[in-house]
Design a protein around this motif. Structure first.
Motif, PDB file in Angstrom:
ATOM      1  N   ALA A   1      45.643 -43.949  -8.905  1.00 55.05           N
ATOM      2  CA  ALA A   1      46.092 -42.883  -7.999  1.00 55.05           C
ATOM      3  C   ALA A   1      45.328 -42.958  -6.681  1.00 55.05           C
ATOM      4  N   ARG A   2      44.034 -43.212  -6.760  1.00 55.15           N
ATOM      5  CA  ARG A   2      43.216 -43.304  -5.550  1.00 55.15           C
ATOM      6  C   ARG A   2      43.546 -44.557  -4.742  1.00 55.15           C
ATOM      7  N   LEU A   3      43.788 -45.664  -5.420  1.00 58.75           N
ATOM      8  CA  LEU A   3      44.198 -46.884  -4.723  1.00 58.75           C
ATOM      9  C   LEU A   3      45.567 -46.699  -4.056  1.00 58.75           C
ATOM     10  N   ALA A   4      46.454 -45.997  -4.724  1.00 58.10           N
ATOM     11  CA  ALA A   4      47.772 -45.722  -4.139  1.00 58.10           C
ATOM     12  C   ALA A   4      47.625 -44.877  -2.871  1.00 58.10           C
ATOM     13  N   ALA A   5      46.765 -43.873  -2.919  1.00 57.19           N
ATOM     14  CA  ALA A   5      46.518 -43.043  -1.738  1.00 57.19           C
ATOM     15  C   ALA A   5      45.958 -43.889  -0.597  1.00 57.19           C
TER      16      ALA A   5
ATOM     17  N   LEU B   1      46.384 -47.102  -0.188  1.00 55.40           N
ATOM     18  CA  LEU B   1      47.429 -48.016   0.256  1.00 55.40           C
ATOM     19  C   LEU B   1      48.370 -47.321   1.244  1.00 55.40           C
ATOM     20  N   VAL B   2      48.809 -46.125   0.909  1.00 57.92           N
ATOM     21  CA  VAL B   2      49.695 -45.369   1.794  1.00 57.92           C
ATOM     22  C   VAL B   2      48.955 -45.007   3.080  1.00 57.92           C
ATOM     23  N   GLY B   3      47.697 -44.584   2.957  1.00 57.47           N
ATOM     24  CA  GLY B   3      46.902 -44.261   4.141  1.00 57.47           C
ATOM     25  C   GLY B   3      46.769 -45.450   5.077  1.00 57.47           C
ATOM     26  N   GLY B   4      46.644 -46.637   4.513  1.00 56.98           N
ATOM     27  CA  GLY B   4      46.556 -47.839   5.336  1.00 56.98           C
ATOM     28  C   GLY B   4      47.825 -48.089   6.128  1.00 56.98           C
ATOM     29  N   LEU B   5      48.957 -47.850   5.511  1.00 61.36           N
ATOM     30  CA  LEU B   5      50.232 -48.018   6.218  1.00 61.36           C
ATOM     31  C   LEU B   5      50.346 -47.002   7.353  1.00 61.36           C
ATOM     32  N   LEU B   6      50.025 -45.753   7.056  1.00 59.42           N
ATOM     33  CA  LEU B   6      50.085 -44.720   8.096  1.00 59.42           C
ATOM     34  C   LEU B   6      49.160 -45.064   9.255  1.00 59.42           C
ATOM     35  N   TYR B   7      47.963 -45.511   8.937  1.00 56.17           N
ATOM     36  CA  TYR B   7      47.001 -45.888   9.970  1.00 56.17           C
ATOM     37  C   TYR B   7      47.557 -47.029  10.824  1.00 56.17           C
ATOM     38  N   ALA B   8      48.088 -48.069  10.186  1.00 55.20           N
ATOM     39  CA  ALA B   8      48.615 -49.221  10.923  1.00 55.20           C
ATOM     40  C   ALA B   8      49.793 -48.823  11.817  1.00 55.20           C
TER      41      ALA B   8
END
Length: 182
Positions: A136-140, A142-149
């Motif tokens: 769950a934390r890795l998924a968060a 991963l999504v945060g990385g996309l939003l940041y990019a």
């Protein structure tokens, strides 16, 4: 009298959300919010206690529901990435306002709390297996990385890539964390 108070409080929240999203945390003053809501800045503090608390409550109110608790987990990866990529400008603006305001101690702590409550915990509750917490934390992340990019860095290649390609590829990465193949 209670209805009038509730309306005043809601009015303050509405103008605060608009101001914080448009200008960011640092550039928005309580005096300005009071002026926009046609109340004294002291009343803003009376209702919310601090600028930080008002900021967090106003932005939480402005956020749309997200699909973490809807539908089967077997398709959650792509559905969630599609949600992120098709989010309206308001979602992007809220995310950026939270990122930019997170250098304030109280805001940073609340952003971490909202991250837990709004993303990690609902996803964790839907996952099975001994490493569900980690996934769950890795998924968060991963999504945060996309939003940041996309929204902070403004990665031109990702921004120019067809959304459906990103949905399929990034969704597959997210799905692997949600429902890993043993």
């Amino acid at each position: 009298m209670g209805d009038r108070r509730a309306m005043t409080r809601q009015g303050i929240l509405a103008v605060a959300a608009e101001a914080f999203v448009a200008q960011g945390y640092a550039a928005t003053t309580l005096r300005e919010i009071g002026r926009l809501a046609d109340v004294d800045a002291a009343l803003v503090i009376h209702y919310f206690g601090s600028k930080e608390k008002l900021f967090l409550e106003a932005l939480a109110l402005a956020q749309p529901d997200q699909p973490l608790l809807e539908g089967p987990t077997s398709t959650l990866g792509e559905r969630f990435i599609r949600f992120v990529l098709t989010a309206d400008e308001q979602v992007r603006a809220i995310y950026l306002a939270l990122i930019r305001g997170s250098d304030t101690d109280g805001v940073a702590a609340r952003v971490r709390h909202r991250h837990e409550v709004d993303f990690v915990e609902p996803l964790r509750a839907r996952l099975t297996g001994p490493d569900a917490e980690l996934r769950a934390r890795l998924a968060a992340a991963l999504v945060g990385g996309l939003l940041y990019a996309l929204w902070v860095v403004g990665d031109e290649v990702l921004l120019a890539t067809d959304h459906e390609v990103l949905v399929v590829r990034y969704g597959r990465l997210l799905q692997e964390l949600i429902d890993p193949v043993a």
